[in-house]
Structures are given as C-alpha cells and as structure tokens.
Design an enzyme around this catalytic site. Sequence first.
Site, mmCIF file in Angstrom:
data_model
loop_
_atom_site.group_PDB
_atom_site.id
_atom_site.type_symbol
_atom_site.label_atom_id
_atom_site.label_comp_id
_atom_site.label_asym_id
_atom_site.label_seq_id
_atom_site.Cartn_x
_atom_site.Cartn_y
_atom_site.Cartn_z
ATOM 1 N N ARG A 121 38.215 55.300 13.893
ATOM 2 C CA ARG A 121 39.374 53.738 14.151
ATOM 3 C C ARG A 121 39.922 53.693 14.994
ATOM 4 N NH1 ARG A 121 38.283 52.887 8.359
ATOM 5 N NH2 ARG A 121 36.673 52.263 8.423
ATOM 6 N N LYS A 143 40.188 47.218 28.639
ATOM 7 C CA LYS A 143 39.002 46.936 28.365
ATOM 8 C C LYS A 143 37.992 48.048 28.111
ATOM 9 C CE LYS A 143 38.049 42.419 30.305
ATOM 10 N NZ LYS A 143 37.444 41.220 31.358
ATOM 11 N N GLU A 185 38.661 45.495 44.751
ATOM 12 C CA GLU A 185 39.571 45.592 44.194
ATOM 13 C C GLU A 185 40.370 45.093 44.766
ATOM 14 O OE1 GLU A 185 37.923 44.594 41.260
ATOM 15 O OE2 GLU A 185 36.140 45.491 41.251
ATOM 16 N N LYS A 228 47.818 43.163 37.695
ATOM 17 C CA LYS A 228 47.287 43.236 35.851
ATOM 18 C C LYS A 228 48.271 43.806 35.879
ATOM 19 C CE LYS A 228 42.691 45.205 34.783
ATOM 20 N NZ LYS A 228 41.858 45.442 34.551
ATOM 21 N N GLU A 238 41.890 37.623 27.670
ATOM 22 C CA GLU A 238 40.787 37.167 29.002
ATOM 23 C C GLU A 238 40.795 35.217 27.685
ATOM 24 O OE1 GLU A 238 38.565 39.269 30.707
ATOM 25 O OE2 GLU A 238 37.182 37.225 31.381
ATOM 26 N N ARG A 242 43.216 35.970 32.547
ATOM 27 C CA ARG A 242 43.096 37.463 32.899
ATOM 28 C C ARG A 242 41.821 37.292 33.613
ATOM 29 N NH1 ARG A 242 42.959 42.339 29.334
ATOM 30 N NH2 ARG A 242 42.290 44.136 30.619
ATOM 31 N N ASN A 246 38.591 37.913 37.946
ATOM 32 C CA ASN A 246 36.866 37.986 38.288
ATOM 33 C C ASN A 246 36.307 37.539 39.417
ATOM 34 O OD1 ASN A 246 36.431 39.761 35.748
ATOM 35 N ND2 ASN A 246 36.394 37.447 34.387
ATOM 36 N N HIS A 249 33.935 38.133 41.047
ATOM 37 C CA HIS A 249 32.282 39.117 39.970
ATOM 38 C C HIS A 249 30.647 38.505 39.913
ATOM 39 C CE1 HIS A 249 35.936 41.561 40.698
ATOM 40 N NE2 HIS A 249 35.415 43.081 39.652
ATOM 41 N N HIS A 253 28.158 40.535 40.475
ATOM 42 C CA HIS A 253 27.355 41.185 39.063
ATOM 43 C C HIS A 253 25.694 40.773 39.211
ATOM 44 C CE1 HIS A 253 30.946 40.810 36.381
ATOM 45 N NE2 HIS A 253 30.950 42.400 37.135
ATOM 46 N N HIS A 266 29.090 48.673 42.543
ATOM 47 C CA HIS A 266 29.871 47.856 42.162
ATOM 48 C C HIS A 266 31.093 46.561 43.157
ATOM 49 C CE1 HIS A 266 31.676 44.689 39.357
ATOM 50 N NE2 HIS A 266 33.145 45.849 39.627
HETATM 51 N N1 LIG Z 1 37.846 48.529 32.459
HETATM 52 C C1 LIG Z 1 37.371 47.796 33.422
HETATM 53 O O1 LIG Z 1 38.912 46.571 33.339
HETATM 54 C C2 LIG Z 1 37.028 47.650 34.718
HETATM 55 C C3 LIG Z 1 37.404 47.134 35.499
HETATM 56 C C4 LIG Z 1 36.296 47.744 36.765
HETATM 57 C C5 LIG Z 1 35.184 48.335 36.920
HETATM 58 N N2 LIG Z 1 35.172 49.644 35.264
HETATM 59 C C6 LIG Z 1 33.858 49.797 35.563
HETATM 60 O O2 LIG Z 1 34.556 51.119 36.423
HETATM 61 C C7 LIG Z 1 33.132 51.426 36.473
HETATM 62 C C8 LIG Z 1 33.089 51.846 38.177
HETATM 63 O O3 LIG Z 1 34.231 52.958 38.624
HETATM 64 P P1 LIG Z 1 34.522 53.191 39.283
HETATM 65 O O4 LIG Z 1 34.395 52.650 40.550
HETATM 66 O O5 LIG Z 1 35.472 54.265 39.184
HETATM 67 O O6 LIG Z 1 32.645 54.622 39.495
HETATM 68 P P2 LIG Z 1 32.723 56.192 38.607
HETATM 69 O O7 LIG Z 1 33.096 56.373 38.086
HETATM 70 O O8 LIG Z 1 31.369 56.189 39.193
HETATM 71 O O9 LIG Z 1 33.525 56.792 40.371
HETATM 72 C C9 LIG Z 1 32.651 56.488 41.699
HETATM 73 C C10 LIG Z 1 31.767 57.802 41.572
HETATM 74 O O10 LIG Z 1 32.978 59.077 41.933
HETATM 75 C C11 LIG Z 1 32.847 60.212 41.558
HETATM 76 N N3 LIG Z 1 33.973 60.738 41.330
HETATM 77 C C12 LIG Z 1 35.244 60.297 40.554
HETATM 78 N N4 LIG Z 1 36.210 61.115 40.688
HETATM 79 C C13 LIG Z 1 36.504 61.359 42.011
HETATM 80 C C14 LIG Z 1 37.261 63.188 42.451
HETATM 81 N N5 LIG Z 1 38.380 62.487 42.170
HETATM 82 N N6 LIG Z 1 36.052 63.573 43.491
HETATM 83 C C15 LIG Z 1 35.597 63.973 43.713
HETATM 84 N N7 LIG Z 1 34.533 62.817 42.909
HETATM 85 C C16 LIG Z 1 35.312 61.617 42.845
HETATM 86 C C17 LIG Z 1 32.156 59.960 40.470
HETATM 87 O O11 LIG Z 1 31.850 61.243 39.819
HETATM 88 C C18 LIG Z 1 31.170 59.222 40.797
HETATM 89 O O12 LIG Z 1 29.836 59.860 41.054
HETATM 90 C C19 LIG Z 1 31.593 50.512 36.638
HETATM 91 O O13 LIG Z 1 30.876 51.084 35.356
HETATM 92 C C20 LIG Z 1 32.507 49.127 36.039
HETATM 93 O O14 LIG Z 1 32.042 48.488 34.945
HETATM 94 C C21 LIG Z 1 35.495 48.978 34.659
#
Ligand SMILES: NC(=O)c1ccc[n+]([C@@H]2O[C@H](COP(=O)([O-])OP(=O)(O)OC[C@H]3O[C@@H](n4cnc5c(N)ncnc54)[C@H](O)[C@@H]3O)[C@@H](O)[C@H]2O)c1
Length: 363
Positions: A121, A143, A185, A228, A238, A242, A246, A249, A253, A266
Amino acid sequence: MQYLEVKTQSQSYKVVVGRDIFERSLQEIFNGSSWDKLFLLVDENVFLHHGDLLLNSLNHFADDVQHLVVPQGESSKTVAFWESTVNFLLTNGVRRNTPLFVAGGGVAGDLGGFVAASVLRGIPLIHIPTTILAMVDSSIGGKTGINHQTGKNLIGAFYQPNMVIADTRFLTSLPRREWINGLSEILKYGAISDASIFNEASIFQAEDYRIIDQEKLISLIYKCIKIKADIVAADEFESGIRAFLNFGHTFAHAIEKACNFDTISHGEAVFLGMLAAQKLSRLTGYSLNENFLEPYKPLYQFRVNPDEVSSEEIYSYMFQDKKRTDKHLKFVLLKEWQSPAVKNVTNKEHIIEAIMLMINEMM
Ligand SMILES: NC(=O)c1ccc[n+]([C@@H]2O[C@H](COP(=O)([O-])OP(=O)(O)OC[C@H]3O[C@@H](n4cnc5c(N)ncnc54)[C@H](O)[C@@H]3O)[C@@H](O)[C@H]2O)c1
C-alpha cells in the site's frame, strides 16, 4: 543545482535539477544514514549507458541494492510486467520503508510509480527521469499507471514521489528523436502558460544535442517543472485546471491509436495535436494571430503515410476515449496564447477540419 518544492495535499517533495547532481542529491536523501536494502527499477537503455553510475552510486548508501531492468517501450506498462515487478520486490524482502528508485523515461516512471503505490500500500519512491519528457512532465505530479488491452493508462493511481532528481547528464545518451518528443511537452507549457518558453526552446534547433548549452537547458527544464508543480499544487487530482496540461492531447491520443501506437510517437502526436487544437480554437471564434509552434515544425519527421489515417477514424477514436466524462467532446482550447480553457465542441465539421490540418501536416 536548482531546487523547487512540489506541494500537494498528499505530499510535498523536492525536485532537484542540474548537471552531475545525482550523487550529491543521494547524499541529501540519505543524510549520513545507510540502508540495508533498496531497489532500482531501470529502463534497459538507461541501464546500458548509465547502469554502472547508478549502481555504484546507490551502493554507497545500502548494503544490498537489487535492480530490475525494464524492457524499453509501452509493452512494459502492462499488468503482466507490473506483476513481475511486484513479485521481484516482495520475494526480495521489500518493507514499508524500503525506497524504490526508478530511472528512465515516462514508461519506467509510470510503471515504477504504480508499483510503489501498490506494493504494501505504498513505499518511498524516488524518480530519476532520464528523458526530456520525463523531466518536464511525467515524473512530476504523481500520475502513475499501466495500460490495459482496451486502452492506455487505464489502470493506475495518484501517488506522489518523495523526491525527483533531474540530472541532465543522463540526457547525453538520449536519441535525437526522444529530445524532439520532449520538446512537444515543453512547447505545451509555452502555449498554456509562459510565452518566453517559445524563445528559450530555440536551443532545440541545435545540430548536436550533446553540446547543448547546459545552463539554458537546465533553466528551461526548471521553468517547465515549476509550471507543472504550480498546476499540480492547485489541482492535484485533476478536477479543474490540471486539465490544461492536456492541451493537444485529445487529438494526440486519437492519432496515436489510429497509428496503433507504432509509427507515431507520443511527442510527435502531441505536436500535431497542438496544431489541431490551435486551429479548433480559431474555428471556435478565438483569435490567435500568431503561430508560435510554426518554427519548430521542421524538427519533426513523421513516418506516417497520411493516406493510411482518415479523419473519420480519428474522430471516432476521440469518442471511444474511456476517460471521457461527457457526452460531448471536450478540448483544451486557447482563448488567447497562455489563456487556456476547457470547452465542449459540438460542431463536428470544425473538429474534422482541425483533424485534417493534423493529417496534412504529416505530408
Ligand atoms: N505520468 C504522467 O504524468 C505522464 C505524462 C506524460 C507522459 N506519460 C507517459 O510517459 C510515457 C512516454 O515517456 P517517454 O517519452 O519518456 O518514453 P520512454 O520511457 O518510452 O523512453 C523513450 C525511449 O528512450 C529510451 N531512453 C530513456 N532514457 C534514455 C537515456 N537517458 N538514454 C538513452 N535512451 C533512453 C527508452 O529506452 C525508450 O526507448 C508514455 O507511456 C506516457 O503515457 C506519463
């Protein structure tokens, strides 16, 4: 090294931003104490490039550092991988106060956050974001979650970390395409909150990101995190502002889904989505006389054949969005730049026109 505090109802925590700050930040966290055990969840590419640094540094602070590598990509944000991670922690003796460090982009962060929220938990969580997107967005605000076969991010929880360490040293290995994903972003914060970001993001026009001006980069990342953090502090769960985060977005999506979460990333989808949201804002009667996103268009290289996506399909995916709460489609629009509002849009022709703009931009 720059600090800021994210203050939410459930938790206040520090975000540290800078270059080569990882070890110093750990010293702050542990403050002279040593732990018998801690866990590290690390993205596979981050492990490849920075595994030694991460493990050697953490080993100074614990007798036993257990790590698990997260395969890259959305396929790790699954119930199956969440279960393996939980099994890994529970069979290796995790306790209520054992910290979980999560190093990676949004995928590792969302998964790790949800694991931290659900094991016993809730256990302490420290994010080490290693992509631009994770630094400015996903590691902040709590999130967490994983995907379900019926849609993205449908299982999850709000769970704030105990600390976020954004060390730009990790970005030295980040592929160019991922920098551009994160840029979307950053530009979003420019659109909804702070016009100076459109100028400062020009550092992304650099030929080689490995020699990008660190001071400017850190100050830009800090500015975005601050926006943020302020939004999350005002509306952690949200129910109001918040939702401005989006911007773009709803379109994004739907286009990601139309491309099977495969040929478009993305960040690319968010950039197109912001162009569409800007168009829809104008069609709805708001006057946005300049297009601040325009100079950044050449940085995006789309691999989607526009003939393979149709505006009707994208429109229908917007209606299928499982997080939709209203019978009409809601969009974050801009009344003016830096003045967002959530609006119901009932005019299908306007929405289709905005989608068409997005499709044409991919050509
Ligand atoms: N929680 C939230 O508020 C929130 C907000 C926006 C997006 N997201 C989520 O985030 C995800 C996308 O995140 P992302 O764009 O960081 O993608 P990701 O985590 O898939 O990373 C992108 C790529 O970069 C590589 N990578 C990461 N760090 C690296 C580094 N320092 N050196 C070399 N390679 C590296 C990873 O292996 C991957 O291939 C989605 O699942 C999305 O839904 C969440």
